[in-house]
Write an enzyme that holds these catalytic residues in place. Structure first.
Site, PDB file in Angstrom:
ATOM      1  N   CYS A 232       1.145  -1.675   0.039  1.00  0.00           N
ATOM      2  CA  CYS A 232       0.411   0.200   0.175  1.00  0.00           C
ATOM      3  C   CYS A 232       0.934   0.959  -0.380  1.00  0.00           C
ATOM      4  CB  CYS A 232      -0.304  -0.214   1.175  1.00  0.00           C
ATOM      5  SG  CYS A 232      -1.765  -1.357   1.162  1.00  0.00           S
ATOM      6  N   HIS A 365      -3.244   8.607   5.803  1.00  0.00           N
ATOM      7  CA  HIS A 365      -2.908   7.562   5.095  1.00  0.00           C
ATOM      8  C   HIS A 365      -4.960   6.997   5.387  1.00  0.00           C
ATOM      9  CE1 HIS A 365      -2.177   3.441   3.856  1.00  0.00           C
ATOM     10  NE2 HIS A 365      -1.951   2.552   5.218  1.00  0.00           N
ATOM     11  N   GLU A 376      -1.923   6.255  13.231  1.00  0.00           N
ATOM     12  CA  GLU A 376      -0.547   7.217  12.255  1.00  0.00           C
ATOM     13  C   GLU A 376      -1.207   8.723  13.084  1.00  0.00           C
ATOM     14  OE1 GLU A 376      -1.966   9.341   8.127  1.00  0.00           O
ATOM     15  OE2 GLU A 376      -3.171   8.114   8.854  1.00  0.00           O
ATOM     16  N   LYS A 397      -8.921   8.462   1.055  1.00  0.00           N
ATOM     17  CA  LYS A 397     -10.255   7.047   0.900  1.00  0.00           C
ATOM     18  C   LYS A 397     -11.269   7.363   1.236  1.00  0.00           C
ATOM     19  CE  LYS A 397      -5.148   4.566   2.166  1.00  0.00           C
ATOM     20  NZ  LYS A 397      -4.247   5.613   1.996  1.00  0.00           N
ATOM     21  N   HIS A 402      -9.007   2.645  -0.609  1.00  0.00           N
ATOM     22  CA  HIS A 402      -8.569   2.539  -1.003  1.00  0.00           C
ATOM     23  C   HIS A 402      -7.436   1.914  -1.849  1.00  0.00           C
ATOM     24  CE1 HIS A 402      -3.802   1.265   0.603  1.00  0.00           C
ATOM     25  NE2 HIS A 402      -4.276   0.860   1.527  1.00  0.00           N
ATOM     26  N   PHE A 461       1.183  -3.624   4.681  1.00  0.00           N
ATOM     27  CA  PHE A 461       2.267  -4.131   5.522  1.00  0.00           C
ATOM     28  C   PHE A 461       2.900  -4.545   5.345  1.00  0.00           C
ATOM     29  CE2 PHE A 461      -2.265  -7.161   4.087  1.00  0.00           C
ATOM     30  CZ  PHE A 461      -2.828  -6.714   4.607  1.00  0.00           C
TER      31      PHE A 461
END
Length: 842
Positions: A232, A365, A376, A397, A402, A461
């Site tokens: 991502c 994010h 975050e 997002k 996403h 990830f």
């Protein structure tokens, strides 16, 4: 071929205007046909349209020298395809208005998932470039269509027609899933007993690097080409690496971005992790319960400021700096306090010359999952201190979903336009402040602000963190002085190959003259005899697939060989051409057979390409910059170039650079299906498994700790043939450019070379271009050319690491000292050359 005087030439939709004989053009499928297409012209209102007459003339002359590190980089144009529609204009207008485009998904069967909604692209416009003419078949790959369409928009609006030679244009592209949707369609047909697409060359759409090479071919971009796959954070990593390419003088302009399309794998995987929201995601909100997946592409044109100003190109924003880091914490969950993310944000501020008070807006994010949003928020507070409470932090997002590997690129587009419009876009679907987040999420309604600088955060990830800092073109920030340009050295290596564990086993196999491998159903394969129990404990093995095991084992051996302990100043840049296909098959096939209920939550985290890099970071404690290069058969070489430039810029003291390949049943079936590997030609080619890691260090850091220096890594270059998917220039023009540019970067004359370690693997159609280029480089033939892959097997993306270890071992055994060239090329016209020299040779 250039159009007018320099901007990448649009492909013609009519008969080819290429006057070379068919024998001078080569396809990976032994098919000399060539059917290029046209890219559109004109603008979209987000930048001044390109000057059709090229009145400013081309930028000519030599690449910048050592002073290139001071180059400033600007964004000249952007393009996008998202759930908000076709174009960056609709994206910005709807995001600014707080309109959510997360709706019921129509393009995939949605039975069995936790949700039925997502940020689906409403209409896929067919791009002008007809990539199916290159590879056959009839099924289009939506992720590639998104990328090409967004790139058409960005290039048309860039104002750079006729200004930059094709050889000075590069591509940096990020994706999480690549052409996985194409693979899913083929596999589903097979499982249901239906015929697969008529042409097996359709498999060429699946690897991530295929998209970068398609972009290069569509617009004839012949400079550096990089495919990055850090899940991502891929789009943000592409921006970071493109910035380094321009700053180092390797390119004047880069087409940068990312793309991903909906896949059954992603919906089933996030369902298995209980991460999807049944309603549109509500990031940073007290009632948030999960993310919404999206699809699409974002593309940006990055240009050296001096070039942009010289030709009068539009300037939307400046790329001020970036930060990369590894959590080294967990395969899917972020560090709860955002420790790794905070380091990436701090590094972005430092490299940009910013203080926290300079940042007016952060495009967060903001996935909408409880753990990610609070982590975050903690990271922003840790990095910005008291200034965080006065900084707006919103999530794109919430309105488009996403977009996985494309998220960093699309959100960078929004950040750039927020600076241009002096407006912080909102977070949609906000239900109220969560005290675990608590920062200003700009709920519901956009807010006019006086913005001089903004950040874009992306986390992935395997704990890969990225933050990119942008500045308003109307405000001049003075960046801190660039660190001294110092030599990068090799201080250690670790080897697991089909010859056995260790460099000694590899050297014995090479010098004995014996060929490795055996036939497996018509394809010659050299397996690595790898027992993970010798290298990892039971707890580590529970979360590790074979690819990760090879990476961890080779990196531990390399660290031991180097006498180095990993920490915050040690990074991991991994190369893999095939990636985690064994884990992908283990996860996907049960889903295709039995539905999403059969998805394995323990397997899904290992389906991302950067999982192995994350496993290395967790196992050895490396928390510096991390990234994963996925440039096909040149992935390991690409990873070495990325690590080299990070070190030269002082981003780390040392970087572990493993290259790993694991040959799964599905991978071998795909190779068997390609005509290039059929018949006598294929029988001369051996595919091999490997895990080979090098330790690179800044020379000053190595000296400071008293390390033994094995070699100097003095230069590199990457060039593209821009011939299209699975195609290359049979004359070896791109290979020759890469070799000559690498030698120039290293300050080495061709006649000084003592050896060339070739990338030739035994397929004559692929090997001949390099041989022709080598004869032009050294017409007297005085320099020996070694082809280890023909004997030891082609370890796909680990070829450069294998050759480097052999070169270093050759010096240790009394081989002729002096600079050597290491070449790598995937089956698609990207060529990478590296220059190594013995540590004592200077």
């Amino acid at each position: 071929m250039t159009h007018g005087s320099g901007l990448p030439a649009p492909r013609s939709t009519g008969p080819s205007t290429d006057r070379r004989e068919p024998a001078e053009r080569t396809a990976a499928m032994d098919d000399p046909s060539y059917a290029p297409s046209r890219a559109p012209e004109g603008g979209d209102g987000l930048g001044t349209p390109a000057d059709p007459n090229g009145v400013h003339g081309p930028i000519t002359g030599h690449p910048p020298g050592p002073g290139a590190a001071a180059r400033r980089i600007v964004v000249c144009a952007v393009g996008a395809v998202t759930a908000q529609g076709d174009g960056a204009g609709p994206l910005w207008e709807n995001v600014r208005a707080g309109i959510t485009a997360i709706r019921p998904v129509r393009g995939l069967p949605m039975d069995g998932y936790l949700t039925t909604v997502g940020g689906e692209v409403p209409r896929v416009r067919r791009p002008a470039y007809d990539y199916l003419a290159d590879i056959g078949g009839h099924d289009r790959e939506p992720a590639l269509d998104f990328a090409l369409t967004a790139a058409e928009e960005a290039l048309a609006a860039s104002g750079l027609t006729g200004a930059v030679p094709a050889e000075r244009w590069g591509v940096a592209f990020g994706t999480c899933n690549g052409g996985l949707r194409s693979a899913e369609k083929v596999l589903r047909r097979s499982r249901e007993g239906r015929p697969a697409p008529g042409d097996p060359r359709h498999y060429l759409l699946v690897p991530p690097h295929a998209m970068a090479e398609a972009l290069s071919g569509a617009f004839v971009l012949k400079g550096p080409l990089l495919s990055v796959n850090t899940a991502c954070a891929s789009g943000a990593h592409a921006l970071a690496h493109a910035t380094e390419a321009i700053r180092a003088g390797r390119a004047d302009a880069m087409l940068v971005g990312g793309s991903d399309a909906f896949t059954e794998t992603a919906f089933a995987g996030f369902t298995s992790l209980q991460s999807l929201s049944a309603t549109p995601a509500a990031p940073y909100s007290r009632d948030r319960d999960g993310l919404s997946l999206g699809e699409g592409s974002g593309m940006l044109v990055l240009v050296a400021e001096d070039v942009a100003r010289a030709v009068g190109a539009p300037v939307l924003a400046e790329v001020l700096g970036y930060g990369l880091s590894a959590d080294g914490y967990h395969a899917t969950a972020p560090h709860p306090q955002g420790e790794g993310a905070a380091r990436a944000i701090r590094q972005a501020l430092h490299t940009a010359g910013l203080v926290p008070e300079d940042v007016g807006y952060i495009n967060g994010h903001g996935t909408g999952t409880p753990k990610n949003d609070s982590a975050e928020s903690n990271a922003v507070r840790a990095a910005l201190g008291e200034a965080a409470e006065k900084t707006t932090l919103s999530s794109t997002k919430s309105m488009v979903g996403h977009l996985l590997g494309a998220a960093g690129a699309v959100e960078a587009v929004v950040t750039v336009l927020a600076l241009r419009e002096q407006t912080a876009p909102p977070t949609a679907n906000f239900t109220g402040t969560d005290p675990r987040c608590g920062l200003d999420a700009v709920p519901h309604t956009a807010r006019p602000l006086d913005l001089n600088a903004a950040l874009s955060n992306n986390f992935a990830f395997a704990g890969a963190n990225a933050c990119v800092a942008f500045g308003s073109p109307g405000h001049r920030f003075e960046a801190p002085p660039a660190p001294p340009d110092e030599t990068v050295v090799v201080t250690g290596f670790g080897v697991i190959s089909a010859a056995g564990d260790g460099a000694a086993a590899l050297w014995r196999a090479w010098t004995s003259g014996r060929a490795l491998g055996a036939e497996e159903d018509g394809l010659r394969v050299a397996r690595a005899d790898f027992d993970p129990r010798r290298h990892t404990g039971p707890r580590e093995r529970r979360r590790m697939d074979r690819l990760g095991g090879l990476a961890v084992a080779s990196c531990r051996a390399a660290l031991e060989h180097a006498g180095l302990t990993a920490g915050e100043r040690v990074g991991v840049v991994l190369g893999t051409g095939l990636g985690p296909m064994r884990s992908t098959e283990d996860f996907l096939l049960p889903v295709l057979d039995g539905g999403p209920a059969h998805a394995g939550p323990a397997v899904f985290p290992n389906t991302v390409f950067n999982a192995a890099a994350g496993q290395v970071a967790m196992a050895v404690g490396a928390r510096g910059p991390t990234s994963t290069a996925a440039t096909g058969h040149a992935a390991g070489a690409s990873a070495l170039t990325v690590a080299h430039d990070l070190l030269r810029r002082g981003r780390a003291d040392a970087v572990l650079v493993p290259a790993v390949e694991d040959l799964s049943p599905g991978v071998l079936d795909a190779y068997r299906g390609l005509p290039l590997f059929a018949g006598p030609a294929g029988r001369r080619y051996t595919l091999a498994e490997a895990g080979i890691a090098l330790v690179l260090e800044r020379a000053s850091a190595a000296r400071a700790r008293g390390a033994r220096v094995l070699a100097e890594f003095t230069g590199h270059a990457t060039a593209s043939d821009a011939a299209g998917l699975g195609r290359w220039d049979a004359r070896g023009e791109g290979v020759e450019r890469a070799m000559r540019a690498a030698l120039a970067d290293a300050g080495v004359r061709p006649e000084e070379l003592t050896a060339i370690w070739s990338g030739a693997g035994g397929i004559s159609a692929a090997d001949a271009p390099e041989a022709r280029a080598t004869r032009r480089l050294l017409p007297d033939g005085a320099c020996p050319v070694h082809a280890p892959h023909r004997r030891l097997g082609e370890p796909v993306g680990a070829g450069a690491q294998l050759a480097a270890v052999l070169a270093l071992t050759d010096w240790e055994h009394g081989g002729r000292p002096g600079p050597v060239l290491v070449n790598s090329s995937p089956l698609g016209g990207t060529h990478i050359s590296l220059v190594l020299r013995p540590a004592t040779e200077n």
